[in-house]
Write an enzyme that holds these catalytic residues in place. Structure first.
Site, PDB file in Angstrom:
ATOM      1  N   ASP A  26      70.854 -44.332 -11.893  1.00 16.05           N
ATOM      2  CA  ASP A  26      69.823 -43.591 -12.624  1.00 16.05           C
ATOM      3  C   ASP A  26      70.106 -42.102 -12.440  1.00 16.05           C
ATOM      4  O   ASP A  26      71.108 -41.730 -11.824  1.00 16.05           O
ATOM      5  CB  ASP A  26      68.423 -43.955 -12.089  1.00 16.05           C
ATOM      6  CG  ASP A  26      68.198 -43.452 -10.673  1.00 16.05           C
ATOM      7  OD1 ASP A  26      69.139 -42.897 -10.067  1.00 16.05           O
ATOM      8  OD2 ASP A  26      67.073 -43.610 -10.174  1.00 16.05           O
ATOM      9  N   ASP A  72      68.024 -38.639 -11.007  1.00 12.80           N
ATOM     10  CA  ASP A  72      66.802 -38.240 -10.308  1.00 12.80           C
ATOM     11  C   ASP A  72      66.598 -36.732 -10.410  1.00 12.80           C
ATOM     12  O   ASP A  72      67.531 -35.963 -10.182  1.00 12.80           O
ATOM     13  CB  ASP A  72      66.914 -38.616  -8.823  1.00 12.80           C
ATOM     14  CG  ASP A  72      67.279 -40.074  -8.621  1.00 12.80           C
ATOM     15  OD1 ASP A  72      66.383 -40.920  -8.709  1.00 12.80           O
ATOM     16  OD2 ASP A  72      68.478 -40.364  -8.402  1.00 12.80           O
ATOM     17  N   ASP A  80      64.330 -40.889 -12.949  1.00 16.30           N
ATOM     18  CA  ASP A  80      63.192 -40.730 -12.037  1.00 16.30           C
ATOM     19  C   ASP A  80      62.801 -39.266 -11.971  1.00 16.30           C
ATOM     20  O   ASP A  80      63.669 -38.400 -11.822  1.00 16.30           O
ATOM     21  CB  ASP A  80      63.555 -41.192 -10.613  1.00 16.30           C
ATOM     22  CG  ASP A  80      63.684 -42.698 -10.500  1.00 16.30           C
ATOM     23  OD1 ASP A  80      63.156 -43.407 -11.382  1.00 16.30           O
ATOM     24  OD2 ASP A  80      64.304 -43.163  -9.522  1.00 16.30           O
TER      25      ASP A  80
END
Ligand code: CTP
Ligand code: MN
Ligand code: MN
Length: 494
Positions: free
Chosen positions: A328, A330, A418
């Site tokens: 992902d 962040d 995120d």
């Protein structure tokens, strides 16, 4: 403003040390200047210069020396000279070129030792900057880059750790994760299990495992686990966004083995996160590239700016540690106005939605309350406002194009992002906590607790002896409070 790490050029806020915190570190630094190549008069000039700025300079190469500085560009002859002229343990000293010294004079304090300063021993038997015996048991006292010289070993250790986790054996799981992390930090390849004997965190069974892998190129036990049905199924199910170990086990116990098994089972009700997890499985189980991460950074930065000109977006997580790929991306978003961080985050989500690129959002509002700190709960999640997103990333936004699966002709992909939004005075703790790696964080907290009687988490650092919170505006402040040498983000891949 988008804070994207740039090699060498670091953030302003990262450079200002806390007044007072540098004093103590100062006295711990004992410099020895090597006269060879430098010459006697220049050496005495530099000695006086350093002493006039409050540095400790030793005249002889004794055990007290922590930083050896040389102007000899030829590493092999320097090291040969050092070994001839020292009875001390050289592996405990930094052997540095003059650039560390001049940087330190300029800054009027010892600057953190970086790889660019090191003069590494090139002789084969000691090509290790630290001998096995000098490796710390704490990841926060080791420098671990993304370059892993023992991948064959660490992969095996991680399979065992994961299998212990799947079987609820937390202690064993942690022991293997710790050992894998020690092996990752080595700048040399383990070729004999004897060297392993000197390493911390590796017991007898692990030594035998290393020996087996070195000898046969594989481990019987690891292979058994890899072909185990329960292991394979739990691994598959937990790879879905929103599916934790508990859910995966429940499905396994019910006899489900594949995704169609789960999706066709009428009594199973997937939550919103799991539905999105299955829907975008192909995309989000594929690694995100640095170029894709960068493109997302620009998109979110634009969103931040559309909301407030004072907002700041900072990259964190694996990409801040210099990884080329991640699961992902962040980011930390902040605004200098206190109490506005929640509004900022919800507005960003709204903005992404209006742009039509929000595929999924799970927003968790802040439950942060300074008066409830310090938290004694080990490994607790932080309480800041945050969101777990899936965004639609268009190919044209990405330099060099998307990371696409073979045969995929779409010009977009789904990516996990995120975002976390702490109050401004909590920024340094959040940055340190979210930069990871997980093992690095675990050991920072363990080191703080066991070696310093302090409690560290993503919110604060509490000194149990003084019974007070220690303030920090940069990560360096936190390392200094803990009496740790600063470790750069790219050296935290523990
Ligand atoms: N983290 C956290 N609290 C959360 C989520 C994450 O403190 N609620 C921390 C984790 O401990 C980790 C860091 O944030 O150190 C990044 O988490 P994650 O994205 O899961 O891992 P990465 O190290 O970024 O690895 P990857 O590149 O695979 O994403
Ligand atoms: Mn990440
Ligand atoms: Mn993450």
């Amino acid at each position: 403003m988008l804070r994207w790490p740039h090699p060498r050029k670091r953030l302003r806020s990262e450079e200002a040390p806390l007044a007072g915190s540098e004093k103590a570190a100062f006295g711990d630094v004992h410099i020895f200047l090597v006269e060879r190549k430098m010459g006697r008069s220049r050496r005495s000039f530099l000695t006086q210069l350093a002493r006039s700025k409050g540095f400790v300079v030793e005249d002889v190469l004794s055990d007290a020396v922590t930083h050896v500085v040389s102007e000899d560009g030829e590493a092999s002859s320097l090291w040969a000279w050092l070994k001839d002229h020292s009875r001390s343990d050289l592996s405990r000293m930094h052997v540095l070129d003059i650039s560390w010294f001049t940087d330190s004079m300029k800054e009027k304090r010892p600057v953190a030792v970086e790889t660019k300063h090191l003069i590494q021993d090139v002789l084969p038997e000691v090509s290790t900057p630290t001998s096995a015996a000098a490796v710390s048991q704490y990841a926060c006292q080791r420098r671990t880059t993304t370059e892993n010289h023992n991948k064959n070993l660490t992969d095996a250790f991680e399979v065992l750790a994961e299998n212990y986790e799947f079987n609820g054996m937390e202690g064993q799981c942690l022991a293997f994760r710790r050992a894998a992390s020690v092996l990752k930090s080595l700048s040399w390849e383990v070729r004999s299990s004897e060297r392993v004997h000197e390493l911390p965190c590796l017991g007898e069974t692990m030594e035998e495992l290393v020996e087996e892998i070195l000898q046969y190129g594989r481990s019987f036990e690891v292979n058994k686990i890899l072909s185990d049905e329960r292991y394979q199924t739990l691994k598959l199910f937990t790879s879905v966004f929103g599916v934790g170990l508990k859910t995966a086990e429940k499905w396994y116990r019910r006899g489900l083995r594949t995704f169609p098994d789960v999706l066709e089972e009428p009594s199973i009700h997937l939550n919103r996160m799991q539905q999105s997890g299955f829907l975008h499985y192909g995309d989000i189980s594929r690694a995100v590239s640095k170029a894709e991460a960068q493109a997302l950074g620009s998109i979110i930065d634009e969103a931040v700016h559309a909301i407030t000109p004072d907002g700041t977006l900072t990259l964190t997580g694996g990409f801040r540690r210099g990884k080329d790929f991640g699961h992902d991306v962040d980011f930390i978003v902040t605004t200098p106005e206190r109490g506005q961080e929640e509004r900022l985050l919800t507005s960003i989500i709204q903005h992404l939605k209006q742009q039509g690129i929000l595929l999924f959002s799970d927003y968790q509002s802040s439950s942060f309350d300074m008066s409830k700190l310090p938290s004694h709960r080990f490994e607790a999640m932080d309480h800041f406002a945050k969101c777990f997103l899936i965004l639609r990333l268009e190919g044209r936004e990405v330099e060099g194009g998307l990371c696409r699966a073979e045969g995929d002709s779409r010009d977009w992909r789904a990516v996990r992002v995120d975002l976390v939004s702490p109050p401004p005075d909590r920024f340094a703790f959040t940055l340190l906590g979210w930069t990871g790696s997980r093992q690095f964080e675990r050991d920072l907290r363990r080191f703080a607790r066991l070696e310093r009687r302090m409690l560290l988490d993503n919110h604060a650092l509490f000194d149990k002896t003084k019974k007070e919170f220690l303030a920090a505006t940069t990560e360096k402040d936190i390392f200094a409070h803990l009496g740790l040498e600063y470790i750069e983000p790219w050296q935290r891949n523990a």
